[in-house]
Design a protein around this motif. Sequence first.
Motif, short mmCIF file in Angstrom:
data_model
loop_
_atom_site.label_atom_id
_atom_site.label_comp_id
_atom_site.label_asym_id
_atom_site.label_seq_id
_atom_site.Cartn_x
_atom_site.Cartn_y
_atom_site.Cartn_z
N VAL A 19 22.22 6.35 -57.28
CA VAL A 19 23.21 6.61 -58.54
C VAL A 19 22.27 7.12 -59.59
CG1 VAL A 19 24.64 5.57 -60.21
CG2 VAL A 19 24.70 4.74 -57.86
N GLY A 20 22.61 8.37 -59.99
CA GLY A 20 21.66 8.99 -60.98
C GLY A 20 21.13 10.21 -60.24
N ALA A 21 20.98 11.22 -61.09
CA ALA A 21 20.40 12.61 -60.40
C ALA A 21 19.33 13.19 -61.37
CB ALA A 21 21.40 13.45 -60.29
N GLY A 22 18.69 12.53 -62.26
CA GLY A 22 17.43 13.01 -62.97
C GLY A 22 16.13 13.08 -62.32
N GLU A 45 26.15 14.73 -63.64
CA GLU A 45 25.37 15.79 -63.67
C GLU A 45 24.17 15.58 -62.96
OE1 GLU A 45 24.44 16.39 -67.96
OE2 GLU A 45 26.43 16.25 -68.65
N ALA A 46 23.35 16.68 -62.77
CA ALA A 46 22.16 16.62 -61.89
C ALA A 46 21.30 17.39 -62.31
CB ALA A 46 22.46 16.84 -60.36
N THR A 52 20.66 22.23 -56.27
CA THR A 52 20.22 23.11 -55.12
C THR A 52 20.02 22.22 -53.76
OG1 THR A 52 18.76 24.29 -56.51
CG2 THR A 52 18.25 24.60 -54.27
N LEU A 53 19.63 20.92 -53.65
CA LEU A 53 19.73 20.25 -52.39
C LEU A 53 21.12 20.27 -51.92
CD1 LEU A 53 17.04 17.74 -53.15
CD2 LEU A 53 16.63 19.28 -51.34
N VAL A 60 24.70 14.82 -50.08
CA VAL A 60 26.02 14.96 -50.65
C VAL A 60 25.88 14.56 -52.11
CG1 VAL A 60 28.61 13.87 -50.71
CG2 VAL A 60 27.03 14.43 -48.55
N TRP A 61 26.49 15.28 -53.18
CA TRP A 61 26.47 15.10 -54.44
C TRP A 61 27.86 14.72 -54.90
CZ3 TRP A 61 25.74 19.11 -58.90
CH2 TRP A 61 25.90 18.75 -60.36
#
Length: 154
Positions: A19-22, A45-46, A52-53, A60-61
Amino acid sequence: MGRYFPLFVDLEGKKVVVVGAGTIAERRIRTLLGFGARITVIAPEAVDQIQTLAAEKELVWRREAWSGAAEELLPGSVFVLTAVDDPAVNGAVWRACKARGIPVNRADDRSRCDFYFPGVAEGGGVTVGVTAGGKNHRLAREVTEKLKKWLAEI
């Protein structure tokens, strides 16, 4: 807090929710991908690297904020990492995991971690996990980097 036992886990093909994409999440995700984990990221947001991943189908985002619906993604997870800049969200993730018996690492509160995410050094057929008990990330990073250099030589 007690001492934590170092444990090596087979993550090949196993589900991990982040959880989180920083930047903190991105570093941890890259490490986990190297061990074959199937990663689902929950974040509206990421950082570019996670985008890119996701585009390359490495993970999976789910482009959504943490919610009751997102909680339904937790079952079947080996563990969960939460690294959001909002302590209320990290707390909600922690509570959801505890209610389901899923080990969780909360990046903003070491007292609410079932495990610490180690620095990882590999080389010469050896894998080493490094932690300073969640107290001194700089020291753990320095030791990890020294071990990486040393292991590259064997």
